[in-house]
Design a protein around this motif. Structure first.
Motif, PDB file in Angstrom:
ATOM      1  N   GLN A   6       0.826  -1.201   0.000  1.00 60.57           N
ATOM      2  CA  GLN A   6       0.000   0.000   0.000  1.00 60.57           C
ATOM      3  C   GLN A   6       0.863   1.255   0.000  1.00 60.57           C
ATOM      4  O   GLN A   6       0.579   2.232  -0.702  1.00 60.57           O
ATOM      5  N   LEU A   7       1.945   1.209   0.791  1.00 57.13           N
ATOM      6  CA  LEU A   7       2.865   2.345   0.847  1.00 57.13           C
ATOM      7  C   LEU A   7       3.479   2.614  -0.521  1.00 57.13           C
ATOM      8  O   LEU A   7       3.508   3.757  -0.990  1.00 57.13           O
ATOM      9  N   ASN A  10       0.777   3.908  -3.048  1.00 57.67           N
ATOM     10  CA  ASN A  10       0.437   5.315  -2.828  1.00 57.67           C
ATOM     11  C   ASN A  10       1.575   6.226  -3.260  1.00 57.67           C
ATOM     12  O   ASN A  10       1.358   7.264  -3.894  1.00 57.67           O
ATOM     13  N   THR A  11       2.815   5.816  -2.906  1.00 57.34           N
ATOM     14  CA  THR A  11       3.965   6.626  -3.297  1.00 57.34           C
ATOM     15  C   THR A  11       4.079   6.720  -4.814  1.00 57.34           C
ATOM     16  O   THR A  11       4.334   7.795  -5.363  1.00 57.34           O
ATOM     17  N   ARG A 134      -6.659  12.755   0.531  1.00 59.59           N
ATOM     18  CA  ARG A 134      -5.843  11.822   1.320  1.00 59.59           C
ATOM     19  C   ARG A 134      -6.671  11.174   2.410  1.00 59.59           C
ATOM     20  O   ARG A 134      -6.548   9.973   2.672  1.00 59.59           O
ATOM     21  N   ASN A 139      -5.830   8.525  -3.217  1.00 61.38           N
ATOM     22  CA  ASN A 139      -4.551   9.089  -3.634  1.00 61.38           C
ATOM     23  C   ASN A 139      -4.472   9.282  -5.142  1.00 61.38           C
ATOM     24  O   ASN A 139      -3.669  10.081  -5.632  1.00 61.38           O
ATOM     25  N   TYR A 263       6.567  10.817  -1.093  1.00 63.92           N
ATOM     26  CA  TYR A 263       6.790   9.591  -0.316  1.00 63.92           C
ATOM     27  C   TYR A 263       6.332   9.794   1.130  1.00 63.92           C
ATOM     28  O   TYR A 263       5.702   8.911   1.732  1.00 63.92           O
ATOM     29  N   ALA A 266       2.589   9.410   1.680  1.00 61.77           N
ATOM     30  CA  ALA A 266       2.187   8.008   1.745  1.00 61.77           C
ATOM     31  C   ALA A 266       2.708   7.352   3.017  1.00 61.77           C
ATOM     32  O   ALA A 266       2.010   6.546   3.649  1.00 61.77           O
ATOM     33  N   GLU A 269       0.562   8.302   6.100  1.00 59.53           N
ATOM     34  CA  GLU A 269      -0.686   7.531   6.129  1.00 59.53           C
ATOM     35  C   GLU A 269      -0.421   6.098   6.576  1.00 59.53           C
ATOM     36  O   GLU A 269      -1.183   5.530   7.375  1.00 59.53           O
ATOM     37  N   SER A 270       0.678   5.505   6.088  1.00 60.58           N
ATOM     38  CA  SER A 270       1.012   4.130   6.446  1.00 60.58           C
ATOM     39  C   SER A 270       1.299   4.003   7.938  1.00 60.58           C
ATOM     40  O   SER A 270       0.836   3.064   8.603  1.00 60.58           O
TER      41      SER A 270
END
Length: 464
Positions: A6-7, A10-11, A134, A139, A263, A266, A269-270
């Motif tokens: 997911q990270l 999103n990045t 967000r 995203n 980055y 993301a 959020e992570s």
């Protein structure tokens, strides 16, 4: 989907949207430096730099509170309360600031007063809506709206500057139109207005939002002191032309800021979503060390490449900017790592600690700049930026360990820092054999990173 997947997803979405626009912006650098004088470019840089300190006062950073609490909401009612209350607070602040601005501009008229009002207002509305995207986990809309704004601004700049020759005024018009169009897209995409209701405004939610957000205003002020107070000092002591040269030097370091910033969005959020997991400390530590190494690889790569492309991208009038670039790139490395740690503070709701550390670094930046002013000239700006961001990283790393055992092994990282020094020397001397050596060493660390962390990343990808 696993946390690491997911990270990275999103990045990737955020970076692709931003980097594609940055490439276009860099291709247009020859146009800007050819058609704008150093004084004009310096003036534009001042207006854009002030946005970082103006916008936090227009929102009280409530948009950050909306993001933090919205993703924690478990039902529709709490989501409506968060959005409605947050928008109400921002609306009241904007109304008060507008009345004050009208009074000031009437009593003390200044150039571009109307344009500057809409310039900052459009950026404020766009910023709030970006945080809403967000918050909703959208995203894709965040990235696409950023791409719309940046791309449209580039196209309009070509029309207003190259064709209509509108200069500074044209750049302001382009920015306003681009942000308005981006905001319209986000409103239609998120349908956030459907969550707004007078009956959903809640005083307890308001207190929580302000308690979380207001300390971040001081954090932004201090961040501005580190990033942009240099422009004000340069403008006062050296004039608009040298500020234009310094602004061009920052253009190259801003490439890394774009990647690091996307980055970090993301990453924040992570971290917020995983903070309650039993293995969160191990997960954060692994990603922190990996981030450190990847950031260094990126900085070294840019320093190795720039001697070949700088003369073709920047007019000879701006050549003095060349020697500031590696200093500012290294400063952005420390800035990016400090922001990575700052996300951990935000996840633990320790926004006051974020502000304290940034304030310390901001004070340091101004002191070092003035201390070096008579000895280093324009270099005082870039050196003070490097020192302040390095200290910000150290402050945050030390303080975060009081509530979260973050680890970092100097023995594992020092060899890569030595490669950075080699790249620096090669860049300044324009020594092509040494540049080639630095590039080979950097590629070695890319290979080493892939082999060392490959198994660990695969394990994290499989982890749900």
């Amino acid at each position: 989907m696993s946390r690491t997947k997911q990270l990275l997803k999103n990045t990737s979405i955020l970076v692709v949207a931003k980097i594609s626009t940055q490439v276009v912006n860099f291709l247009l650098l020859p146009l800007y430096t050819a058609l704008l004088s150093t004084a004009q470019y310096g003036e534009v840089d001042i207006y854009t730099s002030l946005a970082m300190i103006v916008i936090p006062f227009l929102t009280l950073q409530v948009e950050m509170g909306i993001f933090r609490y919205f993703i924690s909401c478990r039902d529709e009612q709490s989501r409506q309360q968060t959005i409605s209350t947050g928008f109400a607070v921002i609306g009241v602040v904007l109304l008060l600031v507008t009345l004050i601005y009208i009074l000031v501009s009437v009593c003390f008229p200044f150039r571009y007063s109307i344009l500057l009002y809409f310039f900052y207002l459009s950026q404020t509305i766009s910023l709030v809506l970006l945080q809403v995207c967000r918050s909703m986990g959208d995203n894709f809309s965040y990235g696409l709206s950023s791409f719309i704004a940046s791309s449209l601004a580039v196209v309009l700049n070509i029309i207003f500057i190259a064709i209509l020759r509108m200069g500074v005024e044209g750049i302001l018009y382009a920015a306003i139109i681009a942000q308005v169009m981006s905001s319209i897209y986000m409103l239609r995409r998120t349908r956030v207005l459907s969550l707004c209701s007078w009956n959903s405004i809640d005083t307890s939610v308001c207190r929580n939002l302000l308690s979380y957000s207001v300390p971040l205003v001081f954090n932004q002020i201090s961040s501005w002191a580190i990033n942009y107070s240099d422009r004000i000092i340069i403008l006062h002591f050296w004039g608009m032309s040298l500020n234009g040269i310094y602004a061009i030097a920052n253009k190259f370091s801003n490439v890394t800021m774009t990647f690091f910033g996307m980055y970090n969005l993301a990453w924040t959020e992570s971290v917020v979503r995983c903070i309650q997991d039993v293995d969160s400390v191990d997960y954060i530590n692994r990603l922190f060390e990996l981030t450190f190494k990847v950031y260094l690889i990126l900085i070294i790569a840019i320093i190795n490449i720039l001697p070949f492309i700088f003369p073709f991208m920047v007019d000879e009038e701006y050549h003095d900017a060349y020697y500031h670039v590696p200093i500012l790139l290294t400063a952005m490395f420390f800035s990016g790592m400090a922001a990575t740690i700052g996300s951990i503070y935000l996840a633990y709701n320790k926004t006051k600690n974020v502000s304290i550390t940034t304030t310390m670094a901001g004070i340091c930046n101004v002191i070092v700049h003035f201390a070096l002013l008579n000895y280093c000239g324009l270099y005082a700006a870039s050196i003070s930026t490097l020192v302040s961001f390095a200290l910000l990283f150290i402050y945050r790393f030390i303080f975060v360990r009081s509530f979260m055992p973050l680890t970092c092994s100097p023995v594992r990282l020092l060899p890569q820092l030595a490669v950075l020094c080699v790249a620096w020397l090669a860049y300044v001397e324009v020594n092509y054999p040494l540049i080639f050596l630095g590039g080979l060493l950097n590629l070695y660390y890319v290979y080493k990173l892939a082999t060392e962390h490959g198994a660990g990343l695969k394990a994290m990808f499989r982890r749900k």
